[in-house]
Design an enzyme around this catalytic site. Sequence first.
Site, PDB file in Angstrom:
ATOM      1  N   SER A  17       0.805  -1.220   0.000  1.00  0.00           N
ATOM      2  CA  SER A  17       0.000   0.000   0.000  1.00  0.00           C
ATOM      3  C   SER A  17       0.839   1.270   0.000  1.00  0.00           C
ATOM      4  O   SER A  17       0.380   2.322  -0.449  1.00  0.00           O
ATOM      5  CB  SER A  17      -0.944   0.004   1.211  1.00  0.00           C
ATOM      6  OG  SER A  17      -0.211  -0.133   2.421  1.00  0.00           O
ATOM      7  N   ASP A 191      -5.938   6.998   9.559  1.00  0.00           N
ATOM      8  CA  ASP A 191      -6.068   5.602  10.005  1.00  0.00           C
ATOM      9  C   ASP A 191      -4.937   5.199  10.941  1.00  0.00           C
ATOM     10  O   ASP A 191      -4.931   4.084  11.465  1.00  0.00           O
ATOM     11  CB  ASP A 191      -6.141   4.638   8.810  1.00  0.00           C
ATOM     12  CG  ASP A 191      -4.853   4.591   7.985  1.00  0.00           C
ATOM     13  OD1 ASP A 191      -3.904   5.352   8.290  1.00  0.00           O
ATOM     14  OD2 ASP A 191      -4.797   3.804   7.027  1.00  0.00           O
ATOM     15  N   HIS A 194      -1.216   4.179   7.643  1.00  0.00           N
ATOM     16  CA  HIS A 194      -0.531   4.560   6.413  1.00  0.00           C
ATOM     17  C   HIS A 194       0.035   5.974   6.519  1.00  0.00           C
ATOM     18  O   HIS A 194      -0.467   6.792   7.290  1.00  0.00           O
ATOM     19  CB  HIS A 194      -1.496   4.495   5.221  1.00  0.00           C
ATOM     20  CG  HIS A 194      -1.972   3.127   4.905  1.00  0.00           C
ATOM     21  ND1 HIS A 194      -3.146   2.614   5.406  1.00  0.00           N
ATOM     22  CD2 HIS A 194      -1.417   2.139   4.158  1.00  0.00           C
ATOM     23  CE1 HIS A 194      -3.307   1.383   4.972  1.00  0.00           C
ATOM     24  NE2 HIS A 194      -2.274   1.059   4.211  1.00  0.00           N
TER      25      HIS A 194
END
Length: 225
Positions: A17, A191, A194
């Site tokens: 990611s 979050d 990340h």
Amino acid sequence: MREDQRHPLLYVALGDSLTVGIGTLFKPGFVQQYKKKAEHALKRNIQLKSYAKNGTTSTDIRHIMSNAQLQHDLQRAHLITLSVGGNDLRKASKPFLKTCHETVLQQALKEFRRNMSHIMTMISTLKKDQKQGYIIRLLEIYNPYPHLKVAEKWIKKFNQELKRFEEQPTVKVIPVYKAFKGREGQVLWIDRLHPNAKGYEVIAEELDKAGYYPLLKKKSDGLKL
């Protein structure tokens, strides 16, 4: 016009990611920012090929190394970045939180070691006949849970595995762990997992600071291709 000025260099971005750029919303991730910085440093246009997916583990990367198009791109690549390992740890943390036995984390580390050895060996094999210069940049895992001592312990162990590959002159491990440590509130997305736009900017800056040797010997020199 010289032949090497007509054709762009190739940058292959491989990973999870972080390589996707999750958390940046409408701003570019580290991949696009690093591409721009590399173009400035190397004074060449760069073509980007990205092989990235959210949730990717080192096992997933090992499996996609058999992809013919990826192999072809890796053979031709001048710059390669790899972000991997965070999902290996997160996957192992689920059974660990149920039992608190670190055996599952040790097993994840062994699997990561095997997978990384396979990945790096395959890249070396693909590039064994390449006469042009190239660089490989491995991103350290950062710690989104600085309050958890067990997370700190195992992230350091995973990063030590990455550091083993710096014995190769083309490889550098990018100190993302150190760059993020103590700055989690500034560099992590909502979050808390990340990177945010600032975090990706920091990663791109660390990649650029690592330099471009042996692709570029030093700033005053020309390309070593």
